[in-house]
Structures are given as structure tokens and as C-alpha cells.
Design a protein around this motif. Structure first.
Motif, mmCIF file in Angstrom:
data_model
loop_
_atom_site.group_PDB
_atom_site.id
_atom_site.type_symbol
_atom_site.label_atom_id
_atom_site.label_comp_id
_atom_site.label_asym_id
_atom_site.label_seq_id
_atom_site.Cartn_x
_atom_site.Cartn_y
_atom_site.Cartn_z
ATOM 1 N N SER A 1 0.865 -1.179 0.000
ATOM 2 C CA SER A 1 0.000 0.000 0.000
ATOM 3 C C SER A 1 0.896 1.221 0.000
ATOM 4 O O SER A 1 1.789 1.346 0.841
ATOM 5 C CB SER A 1 -0.890 -0.013 1.247
ATOM 6 N N ARG A 2 0.670 2.143 -0.941
ATOM 7 C CA ARG A 2 1.476 3.350 -0.966
ATOM 8 C C ARG A 2 1.231 4.185 0.297
ATOM 9 O O ARG A 2 2.143 4.825 0.818
ATOM 10 C CB ARG A 2 1.150 4.184 -2.210
ATOM 11 N N ALA A 3 -0.006 4.190 0.790
ATOM 12 C CA ALA A 3 -0.298 4.926 2.022
ATOM 13 C C ALA A 3 0.456 4.301 3.194
ATOM 14 O O ALA A 3 0.987 5.001 4.054
ATOM 15 C CB ALA A 3 -1.805 4.924 2.290
ATOM 16 N N GLN B 1 -2.092 9.104 -11.057
ATOM 17 C CA GLN B 1 -1.173 9.091 -9.934
ATOM 18 C C GLN B 1 -1.849 9.655 -8.689
ATOM 19 O O GLN B 1 -2.939 10.213 -8.752
ATOM 20 C CB GLN B 1 0.078 9.906 -10.266
ATOM 21 N N ASP B 2 -1.173 9.490 -7.548
ATOM 22 C CA ASP B 2 -1.630 10.105 -6.306
ATOM 23 C C ASP B 2 -0.960 11.464 -6.142
ATOM 24 O O ASP B 2 0.206 11.637 -6.500
ATOM 25 C CB ASP B 2 -1.262 9.232 -5.100
ATOM 26 N N PHE B 3 -1.696 12.429 -5.591
ATOM 27 C CA PHE B 3 -1.084 13.699 -5.249
ATOM 28 C C PHE B 3 -0.087 13.460 -4.109
ATOM 29 O O PHE B 3 -0.444 12.871 -3.083
ATOM 30 C CB PHE B 3 -2.141 14.717 -4.821
ATOM 31 N N GLU B 4 1.152 13.906 -4.302
ATOM 32 C CA GLU B 4 2.183 13.652 -3.300
ATOM 33 C C GLU B 4 1.921 14.416 -2.009
ATOM 34 O O GLU B 4 2.262 13.944 -0.926
ATOM 35 C CB GLU B 4 3.556 14.032 -3.859
ATOM 36 N N ASP B 5 1.369 15.595 -2.104
ATOM 37 C CA ASP B 5 1.087 16.416 -0.923
ATOM 38 C C ASP B 5 -0.390 16.771 -0.886
ATOM 39 O O ASP B 5 -0.798 17.857 -1.319
ATOM 40 C CB ASP B 5 1.930 17.689 -0.937
ATOM 41 N N PRO B 6 -1.233 15.872 -0.363
ATOM 42 C CA PRO B 6 -2.668 16.162 -0.288
ATOM 43 C C PRO B 6 -2.932 17.402 0.561
ATOM 44 O O PRO B 6 -2.089 17.826 1.361
ATOM 45 C CB PRO B 6 -3.243 14.897 0.377
ATOM 46 N N ASP C 1 -1.705 19.360 17.235
ATOM 47 C CA ASP C 1 -1.285 20.690 16.773
ATOM 48 C C ASP C 1 -2.367 21.381 15.945
ATOM 49 O O ASP C 1 -2.127 22.414 15.329
ATOM 50 C CB ASP C 1 0.008 20.586 15.959
ATOM 51 N N GLY C 2 -3.573 20.794 15.926
ATOM 52 C CA GLY C 2 -4.687 21.396 15.221
ATOM 53 C C GLY C 2 -4.741 21.117 13.735
ATOM 54 O O GLY C 2 -5.642 21.585 13.044
ATOM 55 N N THR C 3 -3.778 20.342 13.212
ATOM 56 C CA THR C 3 -3.732 20.089 11.772
ATOM 57 C C THR C 3 -4.489 18.828 11.398
ATOM 58 O O THR C 3 -4.635 17.902 12.197
ATOM 59 C CB THR C 3 -2.287 19.971 11.273
ATOM 60 N N ALA C 4 -4.967 18.808 10.179
ATOM 61 C CA ALA C 4 -5.635 17.632 9.620
ATOM 62 C C ALA C 4 -5.269 17.547 8.144
ATOM 63 O O ALA C 4 -5.404 18.527 7.406
ATOM 64 C CB ALA C 4 -7.151 17.732 9.785
ATOM 65 N N GLY C 5 -4.772 16.406 7.737
ATOM 66 C CA GLY C 5 -4.414 16.206 6.340
ATOM 67 C C GLY C 5 -5.435 15.330 5.651
ATOM 68 O O GLY C 5 -5.970 14.381 6.236
ATOM 69 N N ALA C 6 -5.737 15.655 4.413
ATOM 70 C CA ALA C 6 -6.689 14.859 3.650
ATOM 71 C C ALA C 6 -6.128 13.456 3.423
ATOM 72 O O ALA C 6 -4.915 13.273 3.359
ATOM 73 C CB ALA C 6 -6.980 15.531 2.310
ATOM 74 N N PRO C 7 -6.997 12.453 3.312
ATOM 75 C CA PRO C 7 -6.511 11.113 2.963
ATOM 76 C C PRO C 7 -5.821 11.148 1.601
ATOM 77 O O PRO C 7 -5.910 12.128 0.857
ATOM 78 C CB PRO C 7 -7.808 10.282 2.911
ATOM 79 N N THR C 8 -5.131 10.062 1.269
ATOM 80 C CA THR C 8 -4.467 9.966 -0.024
ATOM 81 C C THR C 8 -5.458 10.286 -1.136
ATOM 82 O O THR C 8 -6.566 9.761 -1.169
ATOM 83 C CB THR C 8 -3.892 8.554 -0.230
#
Length: 567
Positions: A256-258, A362-367, A409-416
Motif C-alpha cells: 500500500s502506498r499509504a 497518480q496520487d497527489f504527493e502532498d494532499p 497541533d490542530g492540523t488535519a491532512g486529507a486522505p491519499t
């Protein structure tokens, strides 16, 4: 292997220079990816059949590992912890009992840490060594079981309670019928991944070993499991000192790339510095998976992916262990300690680039990534942020659910984020669930799959009535990086670019075939070079002169290669 249960699309995947149609799993999306990968590797590796003799002795004597150079695809299942490390690794505490030694993300329980280091030394002293660093075992152990549930092991390294993955009954995960009679996974009908390194019993039967010298190989023992995982990662002559070798090793554990990105994040984090903390005081996982915090009483029902109950989990009531968690399913509760009132979200701001671009397929490298703050400008932890795709469709989609919770730290990143197969633009909008604060928007552009084609191999000259000795290979790149799954058509033409009446052809017999279509390889499992298309042999007839081999892509570059046929 995040629990993706979405709809699979039809797409082309390539192994070597053969193109097949199949589920658009990318070998990483949920059940279909696991099943395809397992089936492929079973055929390729001649791995032991289910129900093989389980290893119990310390050495290799009497243990048939098959071809140890080619491991099974993955020791575990589709379940793992997806939380990421803090952005910075804190300095180790000055004293072992210092407050920041307990629950620190860089702290690893003493027995678990000792097992990782012992496995590294054991492999380095034999011809099985491959440059494995113990920090890689620590990263995998963190992702698979949260370092054996925060170090819940006895003095010999055996887990106090079984750490079991989901039941592999085909419901949401792969279907693997029982191979160990329930000996390790307590299930006589279906298999479950077992122990701190999450080995499936059938895989343990091949790779299990004795790491602590007690004469028994036990997947529930961290010394045994760490050494077995190390040998598994080194199999096939991989060089873990190189990036490609390291990536191959991690993907062999879970394709899995994730998963790869998550393990690499912890690997780099641990390499920045770690320290030993008392067993049972490690930070517990907050995301679903084996060893998840929701296994403990009063933490909600969980999602069914982890192991059994853990009512006497060491340190569960100590500071930093409860945090009012919701058990992974939003039901929460059960902790009698008073909790401070949660901060209320006031602003949502992007903390990553607001304009994204990537090649199709492809997947976005920086979601997209955002940060939630309260009125005082302080980070809000645990706020639900929903990422949605709007605008023209390119076939883009998130891996798994688009709603995530903010970190400390209040951050949230989108899934792959998968770009989809069509060029175009779309918008990703982030909103705080249950709040009316302004959303954050990101513009995503899906560009052609490749920006350049380059010949990397192949003969340019041949004599008439023969063939070009070396087959032509063409590499597709997107902004300098190898681009997999790029559709490409190769056509043999006259020097002026006109159709041929006589001259080179792709087949030896029958009506001349002067067109060949395929896709560049994805490089999975080391069977082919990523981004490379290897053409069939080119044969010549009695025609001599200069000819063109033209490579075209649907929405990207074209490459002309001149071929010369002599008398």
C-alpha cells in the motif's frame, strides 16, 4: 491497506510488458488489492500452502521456508494504525523517570526497543543481513500494533494479552480460512494477524523464528516477531541502504502506498532520536487497528478491527493515555476523570499549498492540509474536518473516508488523493463538521500522465532478414520522475512518417504487425522497471534503409527513434 470499501473502477495495470485489464486496485485499496496481490505472489513464490507445519524451534533446522529469497506478499492483513508522528522529534528526557519520558511519541518501551536492536544485530552478523536498521522494525511495530500496545509485554517479551487483527472472513477484508487450528489467533475457522508485528499464521509458519533463545518461535513474543520481520524484510537480496530497496521491503510487508508513506514517516522520526521508557508506558494508538485504544473498557465499541479486550492494559489510566478518546467510532465515553471543555473552532486555514498538480493516474504527493484554531489562535484537537471534491470530475477520489480529526497541533491532512484518469481541474474543499466557519479551498490540476519519453535501451541497427538484437525500452517521466501506467502506442513508419508497405515489423510470421500498444510498468514487486515500456522484438524483411519507430501517448509527448536496416 486502509479499509477502503469504495467502488473499484476498470483500469490497466502492467507487469513486465504485458497489459491486462482488472480492478483498479493499485494493489493497495482494500480487499481487492490484498486478494490480487496474495494470489499473484502465491503463484510467483511457491509459498507454503495453508496448513503447513508451524515452526516451533529456534533455528532453521526442519523448517521449510520455501524460496527465502522471495517472500509472501505481506505478513499481515489490511488493518494498521494510520496516525503520523509529530513534526519534530523531541529531545530525550534527562532522566529515565522524567515526566516527558512517559507517553512520549519518541519513547519506545524498553523490552520492545531491546528486541528491535537485538534483531538488527542478529541479522548484521549473518549473511542474511541487508542493511536493516532497527528503526525500521520500530516504525513497522508502531504502525502494526502501537509498539505491542504501548509495551504491554512480560519480562520475556511476550504480550500480556493477544494482539489480534480483524477476522479474515471476506467481510471487509480478505478471506483466509484457518491455517493454524486456532493455535495462535484463537480462531479455528478463519485466520487473523497475530502479535506485535501482525503475522498471519500461514506466513508465520514460513518465517517464524526464535529470537529470544527459549527454544520456541512465538508470533506473540516481540523478540521472535522482530527477528522474523527482519528476515522477511531482507529476503530477496534487497539492499535496505538504498531508497528503492527500502521501499520494496516495506511494500512487501503491506503493498500500500499509504502504508509505505506512514512507515517511512515513523522511520525518519525514530532516526532523529528515541529513548527507552518503562514497559507499559508507551503511547497507545488513537487510530483503528490491532492494539487500538478502543480495545480497553470504557473507550467505545471500536470498529471491530483490533484484537480482544484489554481490561488490564498497563498504564491506561495514567496521564496521556485516556484523553477522552472516542474509541474510533464516535461513541466515546467511559473515562470518569474530569476533562477540560474542548476548544471551539473559530478559524480554518490551509497549511499546505493551495494549488496542486500531478499526472493522471497518480496520487497527489502532498494532499491538502489545514489547521483549526480557536478564538485565541490556539490549535483545536479532535475537530472533524471534511474534505470534499467539487467541480469537474477527473475520476479523482480519496482513499477511504474524506473526514478526519485534527491532531494535537490542530492540523488535519486529507486522505491519499487519487488524481483519476482524466486531465482537468477540480476543487477540494475542507470544512469543519458542525461549524459555520469559512471553508478552505484547494485547486487541483490533473495533467498528462507523462511530460517526456526517453529511449533507455534497444538496438538501432540490424541487417535485413534478421531482427534488432536488443529490444527497445522507452521510459515515461512526469516532471523528471518515472510515470507508471502511461498508455503508449509504438508504430513503425517510413523515414518520412508514412505507413510502411515493406520494412520492420513486430511479428515474424503472418500479416505484418507494425503497431503495438501497452502501458508503462508500475514496478510492483520488482518484476519490472517503473515507468518503462519494453517493446516486442522488431524483425526485418528484405527492405533496407532508415525507418521510424514512433512512440505516442494519448495526451502527452511523442518520441521518434530512427532505425537503420542494412544489406
Amino acid at each position: 491497506m486502509a479499509r477502503y470499501r469504495g467502488t473499484h473502477k476498470s483500469a490497466t495495470y502492467t507487469t513486465g510488458d504485458e497489459s491486462r485489464r482488472g480492478p483498479r486496485s493499485k494493489w493497495r485499496k482494500g480487499v481487492a488489492g490484498t486478494a490480487l496481490a496474495a494470489a499473484a505472489m502465491a503463484a510467483l513464490t511457491a509459498s507454503q500452502a495453508p496448513g503447513a507445519q508451524l515452526g516451533g524451534s529456534g533455528g532453521d533446522e526442519g523448517k521449510d521456508r520455501g524460496d527465502s529469497s522471495r517472500p509472501d506478499l505481506a505478513p499481515g492483513d489490511d488493518s494498521y494504525h494510520t496516525e503520523l508522528p509529530p513534526l519534530e522529534s523531541p529531545a530525550p528526557p534527562k532522566s529515565h523517570g522524567a515526566p516527558d519520558a512517559v507517553g512520549s511519541h519518541s519513547g519506545i518501551p524498553a523490552t520492545v526497543l531491546a528486541a528491535y536492536k537485538k534483531a538488527e544485530r542478529a541479522l548484521a552478523s549473518t549473511d542474511r543481513g541487508c542493511g536493516l536498521r532497527w528503526e525500521l522494525l520500530a516504525a513497522i511495530g508502531k504502525v502494526e500494533s502501537g509498539q505491542a500496545r504501548g509495551g504491554a509485554v512480560d519480562k520475556e517479551g511476550t504480550t500480556l494479552k493477544p494482539i489480534l487483527g480483524p477476522v479474515l472472513n471476506g467481510s471487509g477484508f480478505a478471506r483466509i480460512e484457518d491455517t493454524d487450528g486456532g493455535r495462535f489467533d484463537e480462531d479455528a475457522r478463519f485466520d487473523r494477524a497475530v502479535g506485535p508485528m501482525q503475522f498471519i499464521p500461514s506466513t508465520w509458519s514460513r518465517w517464524g523464528t526464535d529470537g529470544n533463545g527459549d527454544g520456541t518461535g512465538d508470533p506473540n513474543n516481540i523478540y521472535d516477531a522482530a527477528l522474523a520481520a527482519g528476515e522477511y524484510l531482507c529476503a530477496g537480496g534487497k539492499d535496505l541502504g538504498s531508497k528503492s530497496g527500502l521501499d520494496r521491503a516495506i511494500l512487501s510487508y503491506n503493498h500500500s502506498r499509504a502504508y509505505l508513506r506512514t512507515v517511512l514517516a515513523w522511520y525518519e522520526f525514530y532516526r532523529e532520536g528515541t529513548h527507552s521508557i518503562p514497559d507499559g508506558n508507551g503511547p497507545l494508538p488513537t487510530t483503528p487497528g490491532a492494539g487500538e485504544e478502543s480495545d480497553a473498557p470504557g473507550k467505545g465499541k471500536g470498529n471491530g478491527s483490533g484484537g480482544g479486550s484489554d481490561s488490564d492494559k498497563p498504564g491506561k489510566d495514567k496521564p496521556g493515555k485516556g484523553d477522552g478518546g472516542d474509541g474510533g467510532d464516535g461513541e466515546g465515553g467511559g473515562d470518569d476523570r474530569p476533562s477540560p471543555a474542548p476548544s471551539k473552532p473559530a478559524t480554518l486555514e490551509p497549511v499546505s499549498k493551495t494549488e496542486l498538480s500531478v499526472g493522471a493516474g497518480q496520487d497527489f504527493e502532498d494532499p491538502p492540509k489545514v489547521k483549526v484554531l480557536d478564538k485565541a489562535g490556539k490549535p483545536v484537537e479532535g475537530a472533524e474536518v471534511k474534505f470534499e471534491i467539487t467541480g469537474d470530475s477527473t475520476g479523482s477520489e480519496f482513499e477511504g473516508k474524506g473526514t478526519v480529526k485534527t491532531r494535537t497541533d490542530g492540523t488535519a491532512g486529507a486522505p491519499t488523493l487519487d488524481a483519476g484518469d482524466t486531465t482537468g481541474r477540480f476543487t477540494v474543499t475542507a470544512t469543519v463538521v458542525g461549524s459555520e466557519i469559512d471553508p478552505a479551498s484547494f485547486v487541483a490540476t490533473v495533467e498528462p500522465r507523462a511530460t517526456a519519453l526517453t529511449r533507455t535501451a534497444g538496438s538501432l541497427t540490424a541487417s535485413k532478414g534478421s531482427h534488432f538484437a536488443e529490444r527497445t525500452e522507452v521510459k515515461a517521466t512526469y516532471k523528471g520522475k518515472a510515470a507508471a501506467n502511461v498508455p503508449m502506442t509504438a508504430t513503425l513508419l517510413t523515414e518520412d512518417g508514412e505507413p510502411l508497405g515493406k520494412g520492420p515489423r513486430f511479428n515474424l510470421l503472418g500479416e505484418p504487425d507494425r503497431t503495438h500498444s501497452a502501458t508503462t510498468a508500475d514496478g510492483l514487486l520488482g518484476l519490472s522497471k517503473k515507468g518503462v515500456l519494453r517493446l516486442p522484438t522488431i524483425y526485418t524483411d528484405e527492405a533496407t534503409g532508415t525507418f521510424l519507430l514512433r512512440l505516442t501517448t494519448p495526451d502527452g509527448p511523442t518520441l521518434d527513434i530512427k532505425l537503420k536496416v542494412t544489406g
